[in-house]
Structure formats: structure tokens, C-alpha cells
Scaffold this active site. Structure first.
Site, short mmCIF file in Angstrom:
data_model
loop_
_atom_site.label_atom_id
_atom_site.label_comp_id
_atom_site.label_asym_id
_atom_site.label_seq_id
_atom_site.Cartn_x
_atom_site.Cartn_y
_atom_site.Cartn_z
N LYS A 120 0.81 -1.21 0.00
CA LYS A 120 0.00 0.00 0.00
C LYS A 120 0.85 1.26 0.00
O LYS A 120 0.45 2.27 -0.57
CB LYS A 120 -0.94 0.01 1.21
CG LYS A 120 -2.11 -0.94 1.08
CD LYS A 120 -3.22 -0.55 2.04
CE LYS A 120 -4.41 -1.50 1.91
NZ LYS A 120 -5.47 -1.19 2.87
N LYS A 144 -11.83 -2.67 -4.72
CA LYS A 144 -12.52 -1.39 -4.83
C LYS A 144 -11.59 -0.33 -5.41
O LYS A 144 -12.04 0.68 -5.93
CB LYS A 144 -12.93 -0.87 -3.44
CG LYS A 144 -13.56 -1.87 -2.56
CD LYS A 144 -13.90 -1.29 -1.19
CE LYS A 144 -13.87 -2.37 -0.15
NZ LYS A 144 -14.73 -2.20 0.99
N LYS A 156 -6.47 -9.41 -7.42
CA LYS A 156 -7.68 -9.54 -6.62
C LYS A 156 -8.73 -8.52 -7.06
O LYS A 156 -8.37 -7.40 -7.41
CB LYS A 156 -7.30 -9.27 -5.15
CG LYS A 156 -8.14 -10.02 -4.15
CD LYS A 156 -7.59 -9.83 -2.74
CE LYS A 156 -8.51 -8.95 -1.93
NZ LYS A 156 -8.33 -9.04 -0.48
#
Ligand code: TRP
Length: 331
Positions: A111, A197, A194
Site C-alpha cells: 500500500k 474497490k 484480486k
């Protein structure tokens, strides 16, 4: 006493990956355990969130939980920021966890990306807050996806170090409940990524509020390869997109990928996609409609969260008080 805790971030539209990977399992667990399902809004702000969007997403996720079949009376459904024990216990854990432990967290590396120096301290300490979520309730079972396994191991290490450091048997070792194999739903555009969102391509995910037409269009456009469907799951090796679509079909119909392959052996993907669309619309459309209805009654959703927070607090406060006492804090 077995107690389940799990969390979901309110950071965007809920999608098929959330539904098959988490919500459906949460619904199954609600009859067997005392369950706390938390909208982890404090985790969400480890990355910048537009305030108005965040507020809306908290309610939307709550609507999604209820629409998926979670009963707000039997389960404790609430948002994290309403129960201050999460943030308070997280501080204690910031002082228990070691820098070296957090440095190993792969999700932070993913991230934070290349610009690590510019990541928030919250993003770095995120796993400590997650440990606090779980241990504030002495939860014993934590349904999570594969990607959260490392964070759960950290929570176990924190519980153990706390117990050792203070010579107590205070926190239990929470067990991960890793959700079934078909639950890792991948992007419709790239079978190796994956479903997420945060993927910039809307076509990569089916959201829980997509209309039947949206669902049909996204499945029709989903990436596949040139081969027909194999007659067993073995034939899906090195075919990530095919494996993903068949996995979704299997999960939605509660069977195995093998059984789906047998059913459609030799069929072209165009035919299979039609069957998948029908199944996905039948499963998701009623939930989407229910979500839209619930979103019209935001007061009701807030009531659920407030009631859930009150019940959550009643469990967490004594555990936090005991923790402070063990540490030697006067309060
Ligand atoms: N980190 C989890 C995720 O991104 C969400 C989460 C926060 C969670 N706290 C938790 C999951 C506690 C399980 C238990 O999916």
C-alpha cells in the site's frame, strides 16, 4: 465462549469479492457464534478519504451487511469509531508490538508503494489497530481472507507478548477462519489480481448495487482465453481468468470448480457466461435492491450502528479497564 470478530473497510462500493469472500461466510457464522461485525472506519482513514464519501460509505456498507442477510439483532453491527476502546487499546499495542514486526508486513509495503516516507503513520500501525479490534472483545475466531493472515499472526504475537510481559493470561490467541478456496475473487480484467474497490477499471468488478444490465455487460466483457471449458478443474491451471469465472460460478451455486467444469465441459465461454450472468443476477440483484431500499432510510441504518456500538462497548470496556489495570495505569 467462542466469539467471532471481523471487519470491513468502508472505502468504496462493495463488490462480489466482498460478498463471496466475506459476507456470505459471516452470514453462515451468525447462527453458530456470538458475532461482532465492524465497519472499520478508523482503518479507512489510514489512506485519505473524502469526508462526505466516507460518511456515505459507512452507511452503505452497513446496508450491504444487512441486505446480505446479517441480522442486526442477533449480531453486533457497528462502526469502529463509535467505540473508543479500539483506539485506546491500539495505543497500548503500539507500545507492545516491535518495529521489526511491523516492518515485515507485506500489505504495508504494497500500500505504501515506493513512496514509503510519505505513507501515514496510521497505515504503518494499521495491524496494531486490527489486533485491538479483535482483542478488545477477546474474540476467538476471526474470519478473514488470505491477505489478512499475516495481520492475524501479528495479533497473536501481540496477545502473547502482552501476556508474557505482564505475566498474565489476559488475551486469548485468536484463530483465523480462512474462508474457502473459491472465495478469492479476482479482477474480471486480470485473473492474477484480486477484485478490488481501488482498481481504476469499473469493469474489473461487479458491485453489489450493479443493475442486472451492468452485471450482464461486465460478465460478457470479462477477459477469458480462447479455449473451451475443460472437463475438470485440473484443466484450469495457468488459465487465471477461466479459473476465476468458474470459481465465481462454483461459489455462487455452492459447488466445486470440478462440478462446474463437468457441467460445462467443452462449452464455449460465451455460453458459460450467459449461465454465469443468470446466476449472478439471481444472487446479487435482490441484495442490491434491498441495499437501495435501506439507503433510503439512513436513520434506521444509524440506529443499527448506534445500538451495535452500545452493545460492543458493554463487552469492550471491562476488557480495556482490566488491560489498563494490568499495565498499571490508574483510571
Ligand atoms: N484489515 C481488514 C481488511 O482490510 C479489515 C479489518 C480490520 C479486520 N480490523 C479487522 C478484519 C479485524 C478482521 C478482524 O480486510
Amino acid at each position: 465462549m467462542d466469539r467471532v470478530f471481523s471487519g470491513i473497510q468502508p472505502t468504496g462500493d462493495m463488490h462480489l469479492g466482498n460478498y463471496l469472500g466475506a459476507l456470505r461466510n459471516w452470514v453462515r457464522m451468525q447462527t453458530q457464534y456470538e458475532c461482532l461485525y465492524c465497519v472499520v472506519d478508523l482503518h479507512a482513514i489510514t489512506l485519505w478519504q473524502e469526508p462526505a464519501d466516507l460518511s456515505k460509505h459507512i452507511l452503505e456498507v452497513t446496508a450491504g451487511l444487512v441486505a446480505s442477510g446479517l441480522d442486526p439483532k442477533t449480531n453486533i453491527i457497528f462502526n469502529q469509531s463509535r467505540v473508543s476502546a479500539h483506539a485506546e487499546l491500539a495505543w497500548v499495542f503500539n507500545c507492545v508490538a516491535r518495529l521489526g514486526w511491523l516492518n515485515r508486513m507485506t500489505q504495508f509495503k504494497d500500500k505504501a508503494g515506493k513512496n514509503r516516507e510519505n505513507a501515514s503513520v496510521g497505515l504503518y500501525a494499521y495491524p496494531n489497530l486490527m489486533a485491538a479490534d479483535i482483542l478488545a472483545y477477546k474474540a476467538t475466531h476471526v474470519p478473514v481472507g488470505e491477505d489478512q493472515k499475516q495481520h492475524l499472526e501479528l495479533a497473536r504475537d501481540i496477545a502473547q507478548k502482552f501476556n508474557n510481559d505482564y505475566g498474565v493470561e489476559h488475551f486469548p490467541q485468536p484463530e483465523p477462519v480462512i474462508q474457502g478456496p473459491a472465495t478469492r475473487v479476482m479482477s474480471l480484467r486480470d485473473g492474477t489480481k484480486k477484485m478490488s474497490k481501488s482498481d481504476p477499471s469499473e469493469a474489473s468488478r461487479i458491485t453489489m448495487t450493479d443493475s442486472a444490465d451492468d452485471i450482464a455487460q461486465k460478465i460478457r466483457r470479462a477477459k477469458t482465453d480462447m479455449e473451451p471449458l475443460p472437463d475438470s478443474a485440473k484443466g484450469l491451471e495457468a488459465r487465471p481468468e477461466a479459473a476465476n469465472l468458474i470459481g465465481i460460478y462454483a461459489a455462487l451455486s455452492d459447488t466445486s470448480a470440478d462440478a462446474v467444469c463437468q457441467k460445462f465441459a467443452g462449452a464455449q465461454f460465451s455460453a458459460f457466461k450467459e449461465a454465469l450472468t443468470e446466476l449472478a443476477v439471481a444472487s446479487l440483484a435482490p441484495i442490491g435492491t434491498k441495499m437501495a431500499d435501506l439507503m433510503k432510510n439512513q436513520d434506521y441504518l444509524d440506529e443499527i450502528l448506534i445500538d451495535g456500538a452500545n452493545r460492543a462497548r458493554a463487552i469492550a470496556e471491562p476488557i480495556l479497564a482490566e488491560t489498563y489495570k494490568i499495565v498499571g495505569l490508574r483510571r
